[in-house]
Scaffold this active site. Sequence first.
Site, PDB file in Angstrom:
ATOM      1  N   THR A 131       0.816  -1.230   0.000  1.00 20.52           N
ATOM      2  CA  THR A 131       0.000   0.000   0.000  1.00 20.52           C
ATOM      3  C   THR A 131       0.838   1.263   0.000  1.00 20.52           C
ATOM      4  O   THR A 131       1.942   1.293   0.574  1.00 20.52           O
ATOM      5  CB  THR A 131      -0.908   0.017   1.253  1.00 20.52           C
ATOM      6  OG1 THR A 131      -1.440   1.331   1.433  1.00 20.52           O
ATOM      7  CG2 THR A 131      -0.148  -0.331   2.516  1.00 20.52           C
ATOM      8  N   GLU A 173       0.288   3.612   1.826  1.00 22.53           N
ATOM      9  CA  GLU A 173       0.417   4.049   3.221  1.00 22.53           C
ATOM     10  C   GLU A 173       1.835   3.803   3.758  1.00 22.53           C
ATOM     11  O   GLU A 173       2.235   4.401   4.750  1.00 22.53           O
ATOM     12  CB  GLU A 173      -0.595   3.323   4.109  1.00 22.53           C
ATOM     13  CG  GLU A 173      -2.016   3.818   3.973  1.00 22.53           C
ATOM     14  CD  GLU A 173      -2.254   5.199   4.588  1.00 22.53           C
ATOM     15  OE1 GLU A 173      -1.740   5.481   5.671  1.00 22.53           O
ATOM     16  OE2 GLU A 173      -2.963   5.992   3.944  1.00 22.53           O
ATOM     17  N   TYR A 227      -0.967   0.438  10.915  1.00 19.77           N
ATOM     18  CA  TYR A 227      -1.335  -0.233   9.660  1.00 19.77           C
ATOM     19  C   TYR A 227      -0.177  -0.155   8.650  1.00 19.77           C
ATOM     20  O   TYR A 227       0.221  -1.169   8.071  1.00 19.77           O
ATOM     21  CB  TYR A 227      -2.587   0.441   9.078  1.00 19.77           C
ATOM     22  CG  TYR A 227      -2.922   0.031   7.663  1.00 19.77           C
ATOM     23  CD1 TYR A 227      -3.535  -1.188   7.391  1.00 19.77           C
ATOM     24  CD2 TYR A 227      -2.610   0.868   6.580  1.00 19.77           C
ATOM     25  CE1 TYR A 227      -3.836  -1.563   6.086  1.00 19.77           C
ATOM     26  CE2 TYR A 227      -2.910   0.502   5.279  1.00 19.77           C
ATOM     27  CZ  TYR A 227      -3.528  -0.714   5.038  1.00 19.77           C
ATOM     28  OH  TYR A 227      -3.811  -1.078   3.745  1.00 19.77           O
ATOM     29  N   LYS A 285       2.071  -3.251   7.146  1.00 23.76           N
ATOM     30  CA  LYS A 285       2.148  -3.505   5.702  1.00 23.76           C
ATOM     31  C   LYS A 285       3.608  -3.515   5.222  1.00 23.76           C
ATOM     32  O   LYS A 285       3.970  -4.281   4.328  1.00 23.76           O
ATOM     33  CB  LYS A 285       1.349  -2.449   4.939  1.00 23.76           C
ATOM     34  CG  LYS A 285      -0.150  -2.699   4.926  1.00 23.76           C
ATOM     35  CD  LYS A 285      -0.521  -3.823   3.958  1.00 23.76           C
ATOM     36  CE  LYS A 285      -2.018  -3.994   3.819  1.00 23.76           C
ATOM     37  NZ  LYS A 285      -2.400  -5.062   2.892  1.00 23.76           N
TER      38      LYS A 285
HETATM   39  P1  GDP Z   1      -6.603   5.930   3.812  1.00 25.29           P
HETATM   40  O1  GDP Z   1      -5.832   6.810   2.881  1.00 25.29           O
HETATM   41  O2  GDP Z   1      -6.347   4.481   3.600  1.00 25.29           O
HETATM   42  O3  GDP Z   1      -6.466   6.299   5.248  1.00 25.29           O
HETATM   43  O4  GDP Z   1      -8.151   6.102   3.359  1.00 25.29           O
HETATM   44  P2  GDP Z   1      -9.366   6.902   4.014  1.00 25.29           P
HETATM   45  O5  GDP Z   1     -10.434   6.940   2.977  1.00 25.29           O
HETATM   46  O6  GDP Z   1      -9.758   6.321   5.333  1.00 25.29           O
HETATM   47  O7  GDP Z   1      -8.806   8.365   4.298  1.00 25.29           O
HETATM   48  C1  GDP Z   1      -8.313   9.175   3.261  1.00 25.29           C
HETATM   49  C2  GDP Z   1      -8.016  10.567   3.808  1.00 25.29           C
HETATM   50  O8  GDP Z   1      -9.247  11.216   4.103  1.00 25.29           O
HETATM   51  C3  GDP Z   1      -7.207  10.578   5.100  1.00 25.29           C
HETATM   52  O9  GDP Z   1      -6.203  11.557   4.994  1.00 25.29           O
HETATM   53  C4  GDP Z   1      -8.207  10.989   6.167  1.00 25.29           C
HETATM   54  O10 GDP Z   1      -7.635  11.713   7.260  1.00 25.29           O
HETATM   55  C5  GDP Z   1      -9.122  11.897   5.341  1.00 25.29           C
HETATM   56  N1  GDP Z   1     -10.453  12.070   5.951  1.00 25.29           N
HETATM   57  C6  GDP Z   1     -11.040  13.255   6.237  1.00 25.29           C
HETATM   58  N2  GDP Z   1     -12.235  13.041   6.810  1.00 25.29           N
HETATM   59  C7  GDP Z   1     -12.401  11.710   6.898  1.00 25.29           C
HETATM   60  C8  GDP Z   1     -13.445  10.885   7.412  1.00 25.29           C
HETATM   61  O11 GDP Z   1     -14.462  11.350   7.928  1.00 25.29           O
HETATM   62  N3  GDP Z   1     -13.270   9.528   7.315  1.00 25.29           N
HETATM   63  C9  GDP Z   1     -12.142   8.990   6.746  1.00 25.29           C
HETATM   64  N4  GDP Z   1     -12.037   7.646   6.655  1.00 25.29           N
HETATM   65  N5  GDP Z   1     -11.139   9.750   6.277  1.00 25.29           N
HETATM   66  C10 GDP Z   1     -11.261  11.084   6.346  1.00 25.29           C
END
Ligand code: GDP
Length: 303
Positions: free
Chosen positions: A103, A105, A127, A131
């Site tokens: 990933t 990440e 996480y 990974k």
């Molecule tokens: P990730 O990149 O695997 O962590 O995928 P996510 O979809 O969970 O998050 C993507 C980005 O969106 C991250 O930088 C989060 O901090 C941002 N983000 C902002 N608001 C939200 C929220 O309400 N939920 C999630 N999941 N992410 C959020």
Amino acid sequence: MVRGQGRPYARDGRPLHPDIRVVSGDLLDQTSLIAAVEQSCPTEVYNLGALSFVPVSWKQPTVAAEVTGKGVLRMLEAIRITAGLSSSRTTSSGVPRFYQASTSEMFGKVRESPQSETTPFHPRSPYGVAKAFGHYMVQNYRESYGMFAVSGILFNHESPIRGPEFVTRKVSLGVAAVKLGLMDKLRLGNLEAERDWGFAGDYVRGMTMMLAQDEPEDLVLGTGITHRVRDLVEFAFAHVGLDWRDHVEVDSRLLRPAEVELLCADLSRARQKLGWKPEVSFEELVAMMVDSDLRLLTDSEDA
Ligand code: GDP
């Protein structure tokens, strides 16, 4: 296919294709993985199993390490043991090819942008650390046992069946709910984070292409185009004729202990080696997800 619960249904509730036989296995349990490999005699193994929602990995870091990290090692061991590979053996013909879902990440606090196969890792969550462990294990088994084992370093990939906890689906469901008058405000965390979002279907095609390479090589798959969460929200609300500023609130409880601020793929190696490129644009993806959730919520209202 190995499934934790042995369910005959996909995540969206639809029955699986009749040709799919479900064999149960658990990434925490070495014996069950060996049995699953023995029973199914696979030619290819794709390890997509993980505790994949980043915020949960701070709440359960040891579970993240066991499942998302050591689970990869157990899967590699299941293949190695079943095939009878030892460090002295040099041929791996007849041994299943192995794909690991690595990933973006792992890049975390990025050292350069865009990120390629040679960008150093700096994971920012349990996480990401787990990974990275799996990623290096795949590399090690390739070098130690001659296994055809590769990691795809995939950037965020989304679809209408994405889990609702991830920001793209949270936004598409939220936009649909607001449009249908079921909700007024959508609460989000960091609107400034930038991600390289693509359509999961394009990435699955890339995963199968990675296992069809002549020589195993880890590759980055992404779109090379970055958007902020704010852009995602703006576009998704505009798609249904609404202004996001009327419906979005920032909730500081949704901010993360450590954030990955920017991810952007350098996909040049995958283009060159596989001829792979994504076909669905960000705008098409967001429209697809919002339209799908409008149908979903309309149908459940009618039911
Ligand atoms: P990730 O990149 O695997 O962590 O995928 P996510 O979809 O969970 O998050 C993507 C980005 O969106 C991250 O930088 C989060 O901090 C941002 N983000 C902002 N608001 C939200 C929220 O309400 N939920 C999630 N999941 N992410 C959020």
